[in-house]
Design an enzyme around this catalytic site. Structure first.
Site, short mmCIF file in Angstrom:
data_model
loop_
_atom_site.label_atom_id
_atom_site.label_comp_id
_atom_site.label_asym_id
_atom_site.label_seq_id
_atom_site.Cartn_x
_atom_site.Cartn_y
_atom_site.Cartn_z
N HIS A 1 48.56 39.83 32.60
CA HIS A 1 48.06 38.88 33.59
C HIS A 1 47.19 39.56 34.65
O HIS A 1 46.48 38.90 35.41
CB HIS A 1 49.24 38.17 34.27
CG HIS A 1 48.91 36.81 34.76
ND1 HIS A 1 47.63 36.31 34.81
CD2 HIS A 1 49.69 35.81 35.25
CE1 HIS A 1 47.64 35.09 35.29
NE2 HIS A 1 48.89 34.75 35.57
N ASP B 1 43.62 35.64 32.96
CA ASP B 1 44.23 34.51 33.64
C ASP B 1 44.62 33.44 32.62
O ASP B 1 44.22 33.48 31.46
CB ASP B 1 43.26 33.91 34.66
CG ASP B 1 43.01 34.87 35.82
OD1 ASP B 1 43.94 35.64 36.15
OD2 ASP B 1 41.88 34.85 36.37
#
Length: 417
Positions: A388, A392
């Site tokens: 992450h 995204d």
């Protein structure tokens, strides 16, 4: 003349390894090209062939760490010639007394079992287990190359007979077996972790520690791919000499998705991002030594048949322990297919420095809604685990949707859409 047996160069990234097992015994006659020992590196286990024919002399025991280029033994071709001459003389016409004398004088490479001509030849490690546990080699099921007994075969035989401790050694109280109806049952067994398993563990722990993992899911209707495979299976195999599998579709679909979402094909390097504009996709394979991920390089340049051929080659050479360590590095993305073992859903872990991995799962017929109608379709869950820090949710979801669209409508792949 003696030829040195040296640890071969097995890849640019490998400098040391462990001499895991001698496949041939000290003093045994070997042929050039015959596998004589297994080298275990932190990436793979490889069988090393003999550089010449002759009598093998080992100088490094099993379980010792060795360096690339190090001599671990030698092969004396003079010994092989002498054995050959003796064998030839034994078949020459002679009176019975002479033949008996030659037979008695013939050297026995396996002196420990000289009383039984049919006894199999054992490596030093296997011989040690056999002697410690008082086993009969003829009763051990052999699974090694050319019907040889491996150390694991011998240990399994010892467990089966219940004689899991050396006959001459008393059982420590802490590991004493519990008697059940008069038979001892093994409670535990301690074995050293292999270099490959250590490397896998270190990589996965580092990945979990240094990355911010998140997994997103989708499902894909496999009807179109199954239809294509059924319709063109025989023609494809006849033309290309390899079966048309599911993996080539997913490899190609992932390559297309990586083009659209380059973050999934990039690496984080310190405070920089390294974008890769080539597509080296690893395909995770399960082996007896652990998880191996050979890499299909430059997927964008390869056809379905070339991808399927490479995958089959990887599988066959992994079983034969002939995968080069260099074939296991350099991937930019990975596909893991837990579905072949029946996995319904999982969250795979990216292999650093990669930032994403796709998990495929088992195909199950389920009721789904298509055009407002409930129909039965072969469905598969897909999972994308990603870092992450780099990717995204929007990109991750878009990536999976792109893979889904290409798999459900393979014409996208054929037309380059």
């Amino acid at each position: 003349m003696k030829s040195e047996v040296v640890v071969p160069n097995v890849g640019e990234s490998v400098t040391t390894g462990v001499l895991a097992t001698w496949l041939k015994s000290d003093g045994e006659t070997v042929s050039e090209g015959e596998e004589i020992f297994e080298l275990e590196t932190d990436k793979a286990t490889l069988a090393v062939p003999a550089p010449a024919s002759g009598v093998l002399s080992t100088t490094v025991p099993e379980g010792v760490e060795v360096e690339i280029g190090q001599a671990v033994g030698s092969i004396d071709d003079a010994g092989a010639s002498a054995d050959g001459g003796a064998a030839g003389a034994a078949t020459a016409p002679a009176d019975s007394d002479t033949a008996d004398t030659r037979e008695a004088a013939r050297p026995n490479a396996d002196a420990a079992f000289a009383h039984d001509d049919a006894a199999p030849v054992l490596s030093p490690a296997v011989r040690r287990v056999v002697e410690e546990h008082s086993l009969d080699p003829k009763n051990i099921r052999a699974t090694g190359p050319d019907g040889r007994i491996t150390k694991e075969d011998a240990l399994a035989a010892a467990e089966k007979t219940g004689n899991t401790k050396p006959a001459a050694s008393p059982k420590p109280a802490a590991t004493a077996a519990v008697a059940t109806t008069g038979a001892a049952e093994q409670r535990s067994r301690r074995v050293p972790m292999s270099n490959l398993r250590k490397r896998i563990a270190a990589n996965l722990v580092a990945s979990k520690r240094d990355s911010a993992h998140l997994t997103t899911f989708n499902e894909v209707d496999m009807s179109r791919i199954i239809e294509i495979r059924t319709r063109y299976r025989d023609t494809f195999e006849k033309k290309h000499g390899v079966r048309l599998g599911f993996m080539s579709f997913f490899v190609k679909a992932c390559q297309k998705a990586l083009e659209v979402y380059p973050e999934a094909n990039a690496f984080i390097d310190g405070e920089d991002i390294l974008y890769n504009y080539y597509y080296n996709i690893g395909v995770a394979l399960s082996s007896e030594r652990g998880l191996l991920t050979p890499v299909i390089r430059d997927v964008e340049t390869k056809s379905f048949a070339e991808i399927e051929s490479e995958i089959i080659s990887f599988i066959e050479r992994a079983k034969a322990k002939r995968l080069s360590p260099d074939e296991l590095v350099g991937g930019t993305f990975t596909i893991s297919n837990g579905g072949v073992f029946g996995s319904m859903l999982s969250t795979p872990i990216p292999n650093p420095p990669q930032t994403a991995v796709l998990g495929m799962h088992t195909i199950q017929k389920r009721a789904v809604v298509v055009d407002d109608q409930i129909v039965i379709r072969p469905m598969m869950y897909l999972a994308l685990t990603y870092d992450h820090r780099m990717i995204d949710g929007r990109e991750a979801i878009g990536f999976l949707s792109t893979v889904k669209n290409h798999v459900e409508d393979p014409n996208h792949l054929l037309l380059g859409l």
